[in-house]
Structures are given as structure tokens and as C-alpha cells.
Motif scaffolding. Sequence first.
Motif, PDB file in Angstrom:
ATOM      1  N   ALA A  33      15.085  17.073   0.961  1.00 55.36           N
ATOM      2  CA  ALA A  33      16.009  18.160   1.319  1.00 55.36           C
ATOM      3  C   ALA A  33      16.200  19.089   0.101  1.00 55.36           C
ATOM      4  O   ALA A  33      16.212  20.476   0.132  1.00 55.36           O
ATOM      5  N   ALA A  34      16.182  18.526  -1.008  1.00 55.20           N
ATOM      6  CA  ALA A  34      16.605  19.130  -2.337  1.00 55.20           C
ATOM      7  C   ALA A  34      15.202  19.618  -2.702  1.00 55.20           C
ATOM      8  O   ALA A  34      15.363  20.898  -3.276  1.00 55.20           O
ATOM      9  N   ALA A  35      14.047  19.090  -2.389  1.00 53.35           N
ATOM     10  CA  ALA A  35      12.778  19.846  -2.572  1.00 53.35           C
ATOM     11  C   ALA A  35      12.569  21.110  -2.012  1.00 53.35           C
ATOM     12  O   ALA A  35      12.331  22.048  -2.536  1.00 53.35           O
ATOM     13  N   GLU A  36      13.056  20.991  -0.295  1.00 54.47           N
ATOM     14  CA  GLU A  36      12.929  22.111   0.191  1.00 54.47           C
ATOM     15  C   GLU A  36      13.608  23.195  -0.144  1.00 54.47           C
ATOM     16  O   GLU A  36      13.379  24.390  -0.338  1.00 54.47           O
ATOM     17  N   LYS A  37      14.949  22.955  -0.486  1.00 48.43           N
ATOM     18  CA  LYS A  37      15.841  24.230  -0.915  1.00 48.43           C
ATOM     19  C   LYS A  37      15.347  24.698  -2.397  1.00 48.43           C
ATOM     20  O   LYS A  37      15.254  25.997  -2.416  1.00 48.43           O
ATOM     21  N   SER A  38      15.002  23.942  -3.313  1.00 43.95           N
ATOM     22  CA  SER A  38      14.510  24.355  -4.555  1.00 43.95           C
ATOM     23  C   SER A  38      13.218  25.105  -4.397  1.00 43.95           C
ATOM     24  O   SER A  38      12.923  26.454  -5.081  1.00 43.95           O
ATOM     25  N   ALA A  39      12.127  24.944  -3.638  1.00 43.57           N
ATOM     26  CA  ALA A  39      11.055  25.573  -3.132  1.00 43.57           C
ATOM     27  C   ALA A  39      11.333  26.662  -2.578  1.00 43.57           C
ATOM     28  O   ALA A  39      10.705  27.803  -2.927  1.00 43.57           O
ATOM     29  N   LEU A  40      12.206  26.790  -1.701  1.00 43.84           N
ATOM     30  CA  LEU A  40      12.459  28.063  -0.945  1.00 43.84           C
ATOM     31  C   LEU A  40      12.909  28.916  -2.069  1.00 43.84           C
ATOM     32  O   LEU A  40      13.106  30.172  -1.878  1.00 43.84           O
ATOM     33  N   ALA A  41      13.991  28.635  -2.874  1.00 38.91           N
ATOM     34  CA  ALA A  41      14.477  29.278  -3.681  1.00 38.91           C
ATOM     35  C   ALA A  41      13.589  30.109  -4.951  1.00 38.91           C
ATOM     36  O   ALA A  41      13.692  31.086  -5.021  1.00 38.91           O
ATOM     37  N   ALA A  42      12.455  29.330  -5.233  1.00 37.69           N
ATOM     38  CA  ALA A  42      11.393  29.642  -5.941  1.00 37.69           C
ATOM     39  C   ALA A  42      10.639  30.678  -5.289  1.00 37.69           C
ATOM     40  O   ALA A  42      10.136  31.838  -5.771  1.00 37.69           O
ATOM     41  N   TYR A  43      10.441  30.533  -3.911  1.00 39.21           N
ATOM     42  CA  TYR A  43       9.837  31.477  -3.047  1.00 39.21           C
ATOM     43  C   TYR A  43      10.314  32.870  -2.920  1.00 39.21           C
ATOM     44  O   TYR A  43       9.991  34.079  -3.164  1.00 39.21           O
TER      45      TYR A  43
END
Length: 187
Positions: A51-61
Motif C-alpha cells: 500500500a505504501a509503495a502504491e501511494k508513493s508510486a502514484l504520487a511520483a506519477y
Amino acid sequence: MRRRQLATLSTALLVAVTVAAGTGCGNRTEAGTPTGGTGAEAAASPDAGAAAAEKSALAAYAGYLNASRKAESAGNPLDPDLRKYLADPLLTRVRLTIRDAKEHGAMRTGKLVSNPTVTGVDLVSDPATVSIQDCIDATGYRLIYKKNRAVVPGSAGGRHLATATATRYPDGRWLINAGAIHEDQPC
């Protein structure tokens, strides 16, 4: 010849900006402001880590889309915000595309609509990656001649499927380093 170059440039700009992620084209929202993040949040549990990885990746996107729009509007391929959200080889591709538009007297203007979704998280690989899919709506995002604000012929946008990969780098940052727009797959 110049029109063909600008039409090709238009496609390249759209590809550079829409390398992204999200399933389907249902509800659309404008890309939000990134919140940043590192891989350090992943320590609690596998589900919490994903979940943390998803959140961070979407923020980067989201940061990537915002930084790209800003750099394209200003015609600044060296905008420092690009490096905050992008890594090579995508960073170089985006910079070259912005530079080419500027050299042809063109720039992007308008609104790009995005609704990204994570389609895969791989925290076991080295480096860890997150796959993103998006239905990019570029119908209101135009390539125009800077001098007279006329739309570049052949540069009409549309709604297309796009994919991207976010990678966690050794410093903990998630950066978008790969992606493609699938013009043959409208959404």
C-alpha cells in the motif's frame, strides 16, 4: 515537411507526457499534487508495504504529469521539477521532446486529465517496481505555435491507454523511469 515534423513532435510530446498508469476510462480526475514518499513505510507488513509503495508510486506519477505540463508550457526541458519525479531513460526522452517542441516554436497548453491505477507491485525484485496504467484524456491538451497560438495541424489529442513503471531507487525515492502510450488502444 515542417508540418510532418510537428505532427510527429506532437505525438512524441503526448507520449512523453502520458507515459502513465490506470485501468479503464470511467471516472476521470485531474492529476493531483504529489505527496512524495520513500520505501521506508514498507516495514510494517507485506500489505502495508504494498500500500505504501502504491501511494508513493502514484504520487511520483502525479508529480511527473504536473512537472511535465509545467516544463512544456514554459518550454523548459531543464525544469528542475522533472528530476524530482523522473529517471532515465524517460527523463531524457521527456527533455528531448520538450526541447524539440521549443526549437519548432511550439508548446503545449490546456488540461491533461488522468485517472491512474496501480496494476502491479513487485517489492521482491531489486529494485522494487510498481506498474501503473492510465486512461489519459488529452482532448483539451493542445500543441500550439507559441508565436500566434494556432493549433499545430495533426496534433489533436484523444483518450488513450498509457502504461508506466515506477522504480524505487537506493535513496528511497520512487521515480517514473519507463512508460508508453498505446495509441491503438483508445479508452
